[in-house]
Design a protein around this motif. Structure first.
Motif, PDB file in Angstrom:
ATOM      1  N   LYS A 131      27.452  31.688  88.887  1.00  0.00           N
ATOM      2  CA  LYS A 131      27.943  30.359  88.516  1.00  0.00           C
ATOM      3  C   LYS A 131      28.528  30.323  87.116  1.00  0.00           C
ATOM      4  O   LYS A 131      29.570  29.696  86.880  1.00  0.00           O
ATOM      5  N   SER A 132      27.893  31.000  86.156  1.00  0.00           N
ATOM      6  CA  SER A 132      28.370  30.959  84.776  1.00  0.00           C
ATOM      7  C   SER A 132      29.744  31.604  84.640  1.00  0.00           C
ATOM      8  O   SER A 132      30.613  31.099  83.919  1.00  0.00           O
ATOM      9  N   ILE A 133      29.945  32.731  85.345  1.00  0.00           N
ATOM     10  CA  ILE A 133      31.250  33.399  85.301  1.00  0.00           C
ATOM     11  C   ILE A 133      32.305  32.545  85.991  1.00  0.00           C
ATOM     12  O   ILE A 133      33.429  32.402  85.504  1.00  0.00           O
ATOM     13  N   ARG A 134      31.921  31.979  87.130  1.00  0.00           N
ATOM     14  CA  ARG A 134      32.858  31.135  87.881  1.00  0.00           C
ATOM     15  C   ARG A 134      33.294  29.937  87.035  1.00  0.00           C
ATOM     16  O   ARG A 134      34.477  29.579  86.998  1.00  0.00           O
ATOM     17  N   ARG A 135      32.345  29.340  86.353  1.00  0.00           N
ATOM     18  CA  ARG A 135      32.649  28.189  85.505  1.00  0.00           C
ATOM     19  C   ARG A 135      33.533  28.592  84.331  1.00  0.00           C
ATOM     20  O   ARG A 135      34.489  27.879  83.976  1.00  0.00           O
ATOM     21  N   PHE A 136      33.240  29.730  83.724  1.00  0.00           N
ATOM     22  CA  PHE A 136      34.029  30.260  82.617  1.00  0.00           C
ATOM     23  C   PHE A 136      35.486  30.450  83.040  1.00  0.00           C
ATOM     24  O   PHE A 136      36.432  30.058  82.332  1.00  0.00           O
ATOM     25  N   ILE A 137      35.689  31.053  84.214  1.00  0.00           N
ATOM     26  CA  ILE A 137      37.049  31.282  84.709  1.00  0.00           C
ATOM     27  C   ILE A 137      37.731  29.957  85.011  1.00  0.00           C
ATOM     28  O   ILE A 137      38.893  29.739  84.645  1.00  0.00           O
ATOM     29  N   HIS A 138      37.004  29.061  85.667  1.00  0.00           N
ATOM     30  CA  HIS A 138      37.563  27.763  86.065  1.00  0.00           C
ATOM     31  C   HIS A 138      38.086  27.015  84.844  1.00  0.00           C
ATOM     32  O   HIS A 138      39.217  26.509  84.842  1.00  0.00           O
ATOM     33  N   ILE A 139      37.284  26.932  83.808  1.00  0.00           N
ATOM     34  CA  ILE A 139      37.661  26.185  82.607  1.00  0.00           C
ATOM     35  C   ILE A 139      38.930  26.767  81.980  1.00  0.00           C
ATOM     36  O   ILE A 139      39.864  26.041  81.613  1.00  0.00           O
ATOM     37  N   ASN A 140      38.991  28.081  81.887  1.00  0.00           N
ATOM     38  CA  ASN A 140      40.143  28.710  81.250  1.00  0.00           C
ATOM     39  C   ASN A 140      41.410  28.604  82.090  1.00  0.00           C
ATOM     40  O   ASN A 140      42.513  28.462  81.545  1.00  0.00           O
ATOM     41  N   LEU A 141      41.262  28.655  83.403  1.00  0.00           N
ATOM     42  CA  LEU A 141      42.441  28.478  84.256  1.00  0.00           C
ATOM     43  C   LEU A 141      42.975  27.052  84.160  1.00  0.00           C
ATOM     44  O   LEU A 141      44.191  26.837  84.110  1.00  0.00           O
ATOM     45  N   LYS A 142      42.077  26.086  84.136  1.00  0.00           N
ATOM     46  CA  LYS A 142      42.491  24.687  84.012  1.00  0.00           C
ATOM     47  C   LYS A 142      43.223  24.458  82.690  1.00  0.00           C
ATOM     48  O   LYS A 142      44.209  23.717  82.628  1.00  0.00           O
ATOM     49  N   ARG A 143      42.739  25.083  81.631  1.00  0.00           N
ATOM     50  CA  ARG A 143      43.383  24.939  80.322  1.00  0.00           C
ATOM     51  C   ARG A 143      44.821  25.440  80.327  1.00  0.00           C
ATOM     52  O   ARG A 143      45.655  24.988  79.537  1.00  0.00           O
ATOM     53  N   HIS A 144      45.103  26.380  81.215  1.00  0.00           N
ATOM     54  CA  HIS A 144      46.456  26.935  81.297  1.00  0.00           C
ATOM     55  C   HIS A 144      47.284  26.291  82.409  1.00  0.00           C
ATOM     56  O   HIS A 144      48.347  26.808  82.783  1.00  0.00           O
ATOM     57  N   GLY A 145      46.788  25.191  82.923  1.00  0.00           N
ATOM     58  CA  GLY A 145      47.588  24.396  83.854  1.00  0.00           C
ATOM     59  C   GLY A 145      47.526  24.798  85.304  1.00  0.00           C
ATOM     60  O   GLY A 145      48.334  24.316  86.111  1.00  0.00           O
ATOM     61  N   PHE A 146      46.580  25.663  85.688  1.00  0.00           N
ATOM     62  CA  PHE A 146      46.470  26.059  87.086  1.00  0.00           C
ATOM     63  C   PHE A 146      45.659  25.034  87.877  1.00  0.00           C
ATOM     64  O   PHE A 146      44.740  24.399  87.348  1.00  0.00           O
ATOM     65  N   HIS A 147      45.997  24.887  89.137  1.00  0.00           N
ATOM     66  CA  HIS A 147      45.160  24.124  90.072  1.00  0.00           C
ATOM     67  C   HIS A 147      44.112  25.099  90.615  1.00  0.00           C
ATOM     68  O   HIS A 147      44.474  26.164  91.111  1.00  0.00           O
ATOM     69  N   VAL A 148      42.835  24.760  90.507  1.00  0.00           N
ATOM     70  CA  VAL A 148      41.772  25.720  90.774  1.00  0.00           C
ATOM     71  C   VAL A 148      40.864  25.274  91.920  1.00  0.00           C
ATOM     72  O   VAL A 148      40.424  24.124  91.975  1.00  0.00           O
TER      73      VAL A 148
END
Length: 232
Positions: free
Chosen positions: A11-28
């Protein structure tokens, strides 16, 4: 906006990736297991890239990759792995992955890999919407608006990376080095192993050669790279 699916059970890795992808404008989108990932890919037809962890509960990432490729050759797949053994990287690539990245990784490195893959997919899409190209007819025929080719009149499905690799080899005719192929397809900023070229050649040969161990279309130039010899 590109759509990315994260398949990661921690969960922690998934959340880390999710946050950073959202910051770069991706739909996740995200899930923690392979079975649900397959359902999502089958349901959501506009996913651009899957970030796929190797070690998943139930079916592992290699199996998920295999199953995705059974019905979708267009989608980009990046394997996320804590394993550093070369055999694991090769297994992932042979399963149909386009790239891999070792854990732990920085947000910058991950975003760079995703953007590099998206550029390759977009280049392949533009090139596939060109006129039909016949090479040594009727053996190989590249089709417009698809990542398929025909060999002796029969359809052959290729991934975006395989299609682009084949197109470059066909157009060059002369031997082309492994490093040049790496730069042309994966980009000058690619920081992974150059063996990714060799693995994709192996995958391509399995699809277009009658006997991949004795290729007639794509020959190895030992110590250098590869050459298209299908016109000879």
């Amino acid at each position: 906006m590109s759509k990315i699916l994260i398949v990661e059970d921690e969960k922690s890795i998934r959340r880390f990736i999710h946050i950073n992808l959202k910051r770069h404008g991706f739909h996740v989108l995200e899930t923690d297991n392979g079975e649900v990932a397959l359902e999502i890919v089958n349901r959501e037809k506009d996913i651009d890239v899957v970030l796929l962890d190797v070690m998943l509960p139930g079916i592992n990432g290699f199996e998920v990759c295999d199953k995705i490729r059974e019905f979708n050759e267009h989608i980009g797949i990046i394997m996320l792995t804590a394993k550093v053994q070369e055999a694991d990287h090769i297994t992932g690539l042979l399963s149909g992955a386009d790239d891999y990245i070792n854990k732990p990784f920085s947000p910058k490195a991950l975003i760079a890999r995703i953007q590099s893959l998206l550029r390759r997919l977009n280049v392949s899409f533009r090139e596939m919407n060109t006129e039909v190209q016949n090479v040594n007819p009727p053996l190989i025929e590249m089709l417009p608006k698809t990542n398929k080719i025909k060999k002796n009149g029969d359809f052959v499905d290729l991934t975006q990376t395989e299609f682009q690799l084949l197109k470059i080899l066909m157009e060059n005719k002369e031997p082309i080095s492994r490093n040049d192929l790496l730069d042309k397809i994966w980009g000058l900023d690619y920081v992974g192993d150059a063996k990714i070229v060799d693995v994709n050649i192996r995958r391509l040969r399995k699809k277009i050669e009658d006997d991949p161990s004795k290729p007639i279309f794509v020959k190895t130039i030992w110590g250098y790279g590869y050459q298209w010899t299908g016109d000879e």
